[in-house]
Design a protein around this motif. Structure first.
Motif, PDB file in Angstrom:
ATOM      1  N   ARG A 156      -2.474  -8.994   3.877  1.00 47.43           N
ATOM      2  CA  ARG A 156      -2.242  -8.045   4.713  1.00 47.43           C
ATOM      3  C   ARG A 156      -1.608  -6.564   3.759  1.00 47.43           C
ATOM      4  NH1 ARG A 156      -5.134  -6.976   8.403  1.00 47.43           N
ATOM      5  NH2 ARG A 156      -3.295  -5.896   9.171  1.00 47.43           N
ATOM      6  N   ALA A 157      -0.397  -7.252   2.615  1.00 44.80           N
ATOM      7  CA  ALA A 157       0.337  -5.838   2.523  1.00 44.80           C
ATOM      8  C   ALA A 157       0.253  -5.296   1.536  1.00 44.80           C
ATOM      9  CB  ALA A 157       1.686  -7.009   1.915  1.00 44.80           C
ATOM     10  N   ILE A 158      -1.232  -6.055   0.577  1.00 46.75           N
ATOM     11  CA  ILE A 158      -2.231  -5.276  -0.825  1.00 46.75           C
ATOM     12  C   ILE A 158      -2.799  -4.733   0.175  1.00 46.75           C
ATOM     13  CG2 ILE A 158      -4.042  -6.128  -2.099  1.00 46.75           C
ATOM     14  CD1 ILE A 158      -1.866  -8.025  -3.214  1.00 46.75           C
ATOM     15  N   GLU A 159      -3.582  -5.249   1.259  1.00 48.12           N
ATOM     16  CA  GLU A 159      -4.501  -4.800   1.850  1.00 48.12           C
ATOM     17  C   GLU A 159      -4.125  -2.945   2.661  1.00 48.12           C
ATOM     18  OE1 GLU A 159      -6.274  -7.253   5.050  1.00 48.12           O
ATOM     19  OE2 GLU A 159      -7.891  -8.047   3.580  1.00 48.12           O
ATOM     20  N   ASN A 160      -2.767  -3.284   3.396  1.00 46.14           N
ATOM     21  CA  ASN A 160      -1.948  -2.450   3.974  1.00 46.14           C
ATOM     22  C   ASN A 160      -1.798  -0.647   3.006  1.00 46.14           C
ATOM     23  OD1 ASN A 160      -2.789  -2.917   6.144  1.00 46.14           O
ATOM     24  ND2 ASN A 160      -0.257  -3.469   6.453  1.00 46.14           N
ATOM     25  N   ARG A 161      -1.173  -1.462   2.071  1.00 39.18           N
ATOM     26  CA  ARG A 161      -1.288  -0.606   0.595  1.00 39.18           C
ATOM     27  C   ARG A 161      -2.555   0.312  -0.232  1.00 39.18           C
ATOM     28  NH1 ARG A 161       1.010   3.437  -1.283  1.00 39.18           N
ATOM     29  NH2 ARG A 161       1.149   3.393  -3.450  1.00 39.18           N
ATOM     30  N   ASN A 162      -3.778  -0.564  -0.324  1.00 41.95           N
ATOM     31  CA  ASN A 162      -4.512   0.010  -0.394  1.00 41.95           C
ATOM     32  C   ASN A 162      -5.973   0.889   0.501  1.00 41.95           C
ATOM     33  OD1 ASN A 162      -4.483  -0.961  -2.889  1.00 41.95           O
ATOM     34  ND2 ASN A 162      -5.661  -3.199  -2.925  1.00 41.95           N
ATOM     35  N   HIS A 163      -5.467   0.304   1.961  1.00 43.25           N
ATOM     36  CA  HIS A 163      -5.700   1.178   2.310  1.00 43.25           C
ATOM     37  C   HIS A 163      -5.447   2.268   3.323  1.00 43.25           C
ATOM     38  CE1 HIS A 163      -9.344  -0.786   2.463  1.00 43.25           C
ATOM     39  NE2 HIS A 163      -9.190  -1.722   2.650  1.00 43.25           N
ATOM     40  N   GLY A 164      -3.694   2.535   3.146  1.00 40.44           N
ATOM     41  CA  GLY A 164      -2.755   3.737   3.624  1.00 40.44           C
ATOM     42  C   GLY A 164      -2.442   2.596   5.032  1.00 40.44           C
ATOM     43  N   VAL A 165      -2.631   1.985   5.734  1.00 37.24           N
ATOM     44  CA  VAL A 165      -1.938   1.550   6.386  1.00 37.24           C
ATOM     45  C   VAL A 165      -0.665   0.943   6.595  1.00 37.24           C
ATOM     46  CG1 VAL A 165      -2.165  -0.337   8.423  1.00 37.24           C
ATOM     47  CG2 VAL A 165      -4.180   0.835   6.675  1.00 37.24           C
ATOM     48  N   HIS A 166       0.010   1.591   7.435  1.00 33.23           N
ATOM     49  CA  HIS A 166       1.899   1.499   7.336  1.00 33.23           C
ATOM     50  C   HIS A 166       2.225   0.653   9.159  1.00 33.23           C
ATOM     51  CE1 HIS A 166       2.287   4.485   4.439  1.00 33.23           C
ATOM     52  NE2 HIS A 166       1.953   5.342   5.278  1.00 33.23           N
ATOM     53  N   GLY A 167       1.482  -0.272   8.466  1.00 33.27           N
ATOM     54  CA  GLY A 167       2.207  -1.152   9.624  1.00 33.27           C
ATOM     55  C   GLY A 167       3.044  -2.187  10.020  1.00 33.27           C
ATOM     56  N   PRO A 168       3.251  -3.086  10.999  1.00 29.95           N
ATOM     57  CA  PRO A 168       4.584  -4.162  11.064  1.00 29.95           C
ATOM     58  C   PRO A 168       4.837  -4.535   9.592  1.00 29.95           C
ATOM     59  CG  PRO A 168       2.698  -5.288  11.869  1.00 29.95           C
ATOM     60  CD  PRO A 168       2.213  -3.539  11.757  1.00 29.95           C
ATOM     61  N   LEU A 169       4.542  -4.337   8.615  1.00 33.28           N
ATOM     62  CA  LEU A 169       4.397  -5.357   7.185  1.00 33.28           C
ATOM     63  C   LEU A 169       5.324  -4.376   7.053  1.00 33.28           C
ATOM     64  CD1 LEU A 169       1.506  -7.552   6.239  1.00 33.28           C
ATOM     65  CD2 LEU A 169       3.665  -8.162   7.412  1.00 33.28           C
ATOM     66  N   ARG A 170       5.234  -3.173   6.758  1.00 35.17           N
ATOM     67  CA  ARG A 170       5.629  -1.995   5.968  1.00 35.17           C
ATOM     68  C   ARG A 170       7.520  -1.541   6.633  1.00 35.17           C
ATOM     69  NH1 ARG A 170       5.816   3.551   4.817  1.00 35.17           N
ATOM     70  NH2 ARG A 170       6.844   3.864   3.006  1.00 35.17           N
ATOM     71  N   GLY A 171       6.961  -1.795   8.366  1.00 28.93           N
ATOM     72  CA  GLY A 171       7.758  -0.564   8.791  1.00 28.93           C
ATOM     73  C   GLY A 171       7.686   0.558   8.896  1.00 28.93           C
ATOM     74  N   HIS A 172       8.787   1.399   9.276  1.00 26.46           N
ATOM     75  CA  HIS A 172       8.724   2.521   9.539  1.00 26.46           C
ATOM     76  C   HIS A 172       9.141   2.753   8.083  1.00 26.46           C
ATOM     77  CE1 HIS A 172       8.318   3.123  13.646  1.00 26.46           C
ATOM     78  NE2 HIS A 172       8.945   1.869  14.067  1.00 26.46           N
ATOM     79  N   ARG A 173      10.247   2.515   7.361  1.00 27.98           N
ATOM     80  CA  ARG A 173      10.733   3.301   6.087  1.00 27.98           C
ATOM     81  C   ARG A 173      10.603   1.886   5.079  1.00 27.98           C
ATOM     82  NH1 ARG A 173      16.226   5.682   5.265  1.00 27.98           N
ATOM     83  NH2 ARG A 173      16.827   4.367   6.618  1.00 27.98           N
ATOM     84  N   ALA A 174      10.288   1.858   3.685  1.00 30.40           N
ATOM     85  CA  ALA A 174       9.925   0.444   3.138  1.00 30.40           C
ATOM     86  C   ALA A 174      10.846   0.371   2.130  1.00 30.40           C
ATOM     87  CB  ALA A 174       9.237   0.675   2.076  1.00 30.40           C
ATOM     88  N   HIS A 175      12.049  -0.119   1.541  1.00 30.96           N
ATOM     89  CA  HIS A 175      13.834  -0.212   1.183  1.00 30.96           C
ATOM     90  C   HIS A 175      13.334  -0.642  -0.428  1.00 30.96           C
ATOM     91  CE1 HIS A 175      15.540   0.635   5.448  1.00 30.96           C
ATOM     92  NE2 HIS A 175      14.323   0.234   5.215  1.00 30.96           N
ATOM     93  N   GLY A 176      13.911  -0.358  -1.204  1.00 32.94           N
ATOM     94  CA  GLY A 176      13.971  -1.158  -2.252  1.00 32.94           C
ATOM     95  C   GLY A 176      13.467  -0.319  -3.546  1.00 32.94           C
ATOM     96  N   ARG A 177      13.226  -0.458  -4.479  1.00 36.04           N
ATOM     97  CA  ARG A 177      12.839   0.032  -6.293  1.00 36.04           C
ATOM     98  C   ARG A 177      11.048   0.532  -5.757  1.00 36.04           C
ATOM     99  NH1 ARG A 177      16.126  -0.316 -10.153  1.00 36.04           N
ATOM    100  NH2 ARG A 177      15.081   1.119 -11.809  1.00 36.04           N
ATOM    101  N   ALA A 178      10.563  -0.028  -5.478  1.00 36.63           N
ATOM    102  CA  ALA A 178       9.290  -0.558  -5.558  1.00 36.63           C
ATOM    103  C   ALA A 178       8.701   1.274  -4.534  1.00 36.63           C
ATOM    104  CB  ALA A 178       8.422  -1.418  -4.935  1.00 36.63           C
TER     105      ALA A 178
END
Length: 188
Positions: A156-178
């Motif tokens: 799901r994390a890969i799918e969300n990134r590829n489709h531009g979806v910002h769901g519960p796996l990402r939260g409101h703000r992503a953290h870290g270097r990436a």
């Protein structure tokens, strides 16, 4: 290139973790969690730090319960350490006999271990073998569910990134270097 290496490594750790759910020598759930950690650092996966931390807590809990459940259930039924060791050795031997060996090996090993400890009481040995087998099934089930969920999160994390979806796996703000690289921050 780094993202490809991170995601390939993540996939390999998750696959090894899945195998480790049934092979007692391989620490399946912790290895699968390392796969999620690698995915977190990739810009090709939308994964939040909070999800990674929650999965770490789950991995630790499942690993502890996996070691306690067979011992607890075997002792509760009147079994001994010989039965617990027999179940472990039966599982290792059962790996070479395929799926049926993996399922029946712990039961047979526990039964033989209990008989070696006390040959006079086969009914007690059978009861302890059933308990050790139930503990093995409980631990294996917990590991399979956990690692299956980790794999689902990864996909799901890969799918969300590829489709531009910002769901519960990402939260409101992503953290870290990436996440900083995704936002275009240049001061890393």
């Amino acid at each position: 290139v780094i993202d490809i290496l991170l995601l390939t490594g993540a996939g390999l750790f998750l696959l090894t973790g899945l195998i480790g759910c049934v092979v007692p020598i391989i620490p399946g759930v912790p290895l699968a969690w390392i796969g999620l950690l690698l995915a977190y650092f990739s810009t090709k996966a939308e994964l939040s730090l909070s999800v990674v931390i929650i999965c770490l807590i789950a991995a630790i809990a499942v690993s502890i319960l996996d070691n306690i459940a067979p011992i607890f259930l075997t002792k509760k039924s009147g079994g001994t350490k010989a039965g617990t060791w027999g179940a472990t050795l039966g599982l290792i031997a059962g790996i070479f006999l395929g799926p049926a060996g993996i399922i029946l090996g712990p039961f047979a090993g526990s039964f033989i271990g209990e008989l070696l400890h006390d040959r006079s009481n086969t009914q007690k040995a059978f009861k302890a073998a059933l308990a050790a087998f139930a503990g093995f099934l409980l631990g294996t089930g917990m590991k399979l569910i956990s690692v299956g969920f980790f794999i689902w999160i990864f996909v799901r994390a890969i799918e969300n990134r590829n489709h531009g979806v910002h769901g519960p796996l990402r939260g409101h703000r992503a953290h870290g270097r990436a996440a900083s690289r995704r936002r275009g921050d240049t001061n890393l």
